[in-house]
Design a protein around this motif. Sequence first.
Motif, PDB file in Angstrom:
ATOM      1  N   PRO A 288       0.810  -1.225   0.000  1.00  0.00           N
ATOM      2  CA  PRO A 288       0.000   0.000   0.000  1.00  0.00           C
ATOM      3  C   PRO A 288       0.845   1.277   0.000  1.00  0.00           C
ATOM      4  O   PRO A 288       0.643   2.179   0.812  1.00  0.00           O
ATOM      5  CB  PRO A 288      -0.790  -0.141   1.304  1.00  0.00           C
ATOM      6  CG  PRO A 288       0.152  -0.847   2.225  1.00  0.00           C
ATOM      7  CD  PRO A 288       0.914  -1.814   1.337  1.00  0.00           C
ATOM      8  N   ILE A 289       1.831   1.360  -0.920  1.00  0.00           N
ATOM      9  CA  ILE A 289       2.677   2.551  -0.990  1.00  0.00           C
ATOM     10  C   ILE A 289       2.785   3.025  -2.428  1.00  0.00           C
ATOM     11  O   ILE A 289       2.538   2.263  -3.366  1.00  0.00           O
ATOM     12  CB  ILE A 289       4.085   2.312  -0.396  1.00  0.00           C
ATOM     13  CG1 ILE A 289       4.853   1.238  -1.159  1.00  0.00           C
ATOM     14  CG2 ILE A 289       3.999   1.954   1.069  1.00  0.00           C
ATOM     15  CD1 ILE A 289       6.272   1.051  -0.677  1.00  0.00           C
ATOM     16  N   SER A 290       3.158   4.275  -2.587  1.00  0.00           N
ATOM     17  CA  SER A 290       3.271   4.839  -3.936  1.00  0.00           C
ATOM     18  C   SER A 290       4.473   4.245  -4.655  1.00  0.00           C
ATOM     19  O   SER A 290       5.439   3.795  -4.030  1.00  0.00           O
ATOM     20  CB  SER A 290       3.423   6.361  -3.852  1.00  0.00           C
ATOM     21  OG  SER A 290       4.706   6.700  -3.339  1.00  0.00           O
ATOM     22  N   GLY A 291       4.421   4.285  -5.969  1.00  0.00           N
ATOM     23  CA  GLY A 291       5.523   3.790  -6.774  1.00  0.00           C
ATOM     24  C   GLY A 291       6.811   4.550  -6.511  1.00  0.00           C
ATOM     25  O   GLY A 291       7.892   3.975  -6.474  1.00  0.00           O
ATOM     26  N   ARG A 292       6.701   5.851  -6.302  1.00  0.00           N
ATOM     27  CA  ARG A 292       7.880   6.677  -6.034  1.00  0.00           C
ATOM     28  C   ARG A 292       8.561   6.279  -4.733  1.00  0.00           C
ATOM     29  O   ARG A 292       9.777   6.121  -4.666  1.00  0.00           O
ATOM     30  CB  ARG A 292       7.488   8.153  -6.003  1.00  0.00           C
ATOM     31  CG  ARG A 292       8.692   9.078  -6.001  1.00  0.00           C
ATOM     32  CD  ARG A 292       8.253  10.551  -6.092  1.00  0.00           C
ATOM     33  NE  ARG A 292       9.016  11.265  -5.110  1.00  0.00           N
ATOM     34  CZ  ARG A 292       8.581  11.670  -3.930  1.00  0.00           C
ATOM     35  NH1 ARG A 292       7.342  11.463  -3.571  1.00  0.00           N
ATOM     36  NH2 ARG A 292       9.366  12.311  -3.095  1.00  0.00           N
TER      37      ARG A 292
END
Length: 113
Positions: free
Chosen positions: A42-46
């Motif tokens: 559940p984290i952004s790609g960046r």
Amino acid sequence: MEKLCPRFEKAMGLLSTRWVGLILFELLKGTKRFSEMEADLPISGRLLSDRLKLLEKEGIVERNIYSEFPVRIEYSLSQKGRDLEPVIKEIQSWADDHVTADEVQEDTEKLND
């Protein structure tokens, strides 16, 4: 005052970096493509990219590039990373025994506020 062990402090700092534990837990299951981890975590790609670069710099994660079309990039644990498996499994065991569902729910609610 007793002097802290700088190696222990560095290791704890690395392992306690947000999302590092979950990324390592995910890679213990085997080699993964970036897109697979991005879908599973559940984290952004960046942020995932930043953490993978950190772990690669530390020699914990290996990045393998395959000259195909499109280019395929996979991530896996190095031997140094695989050596963390008993540590991560012990943390999981401790969490199973001592962290309640209510505590997890409270933490989730705090993050969503």
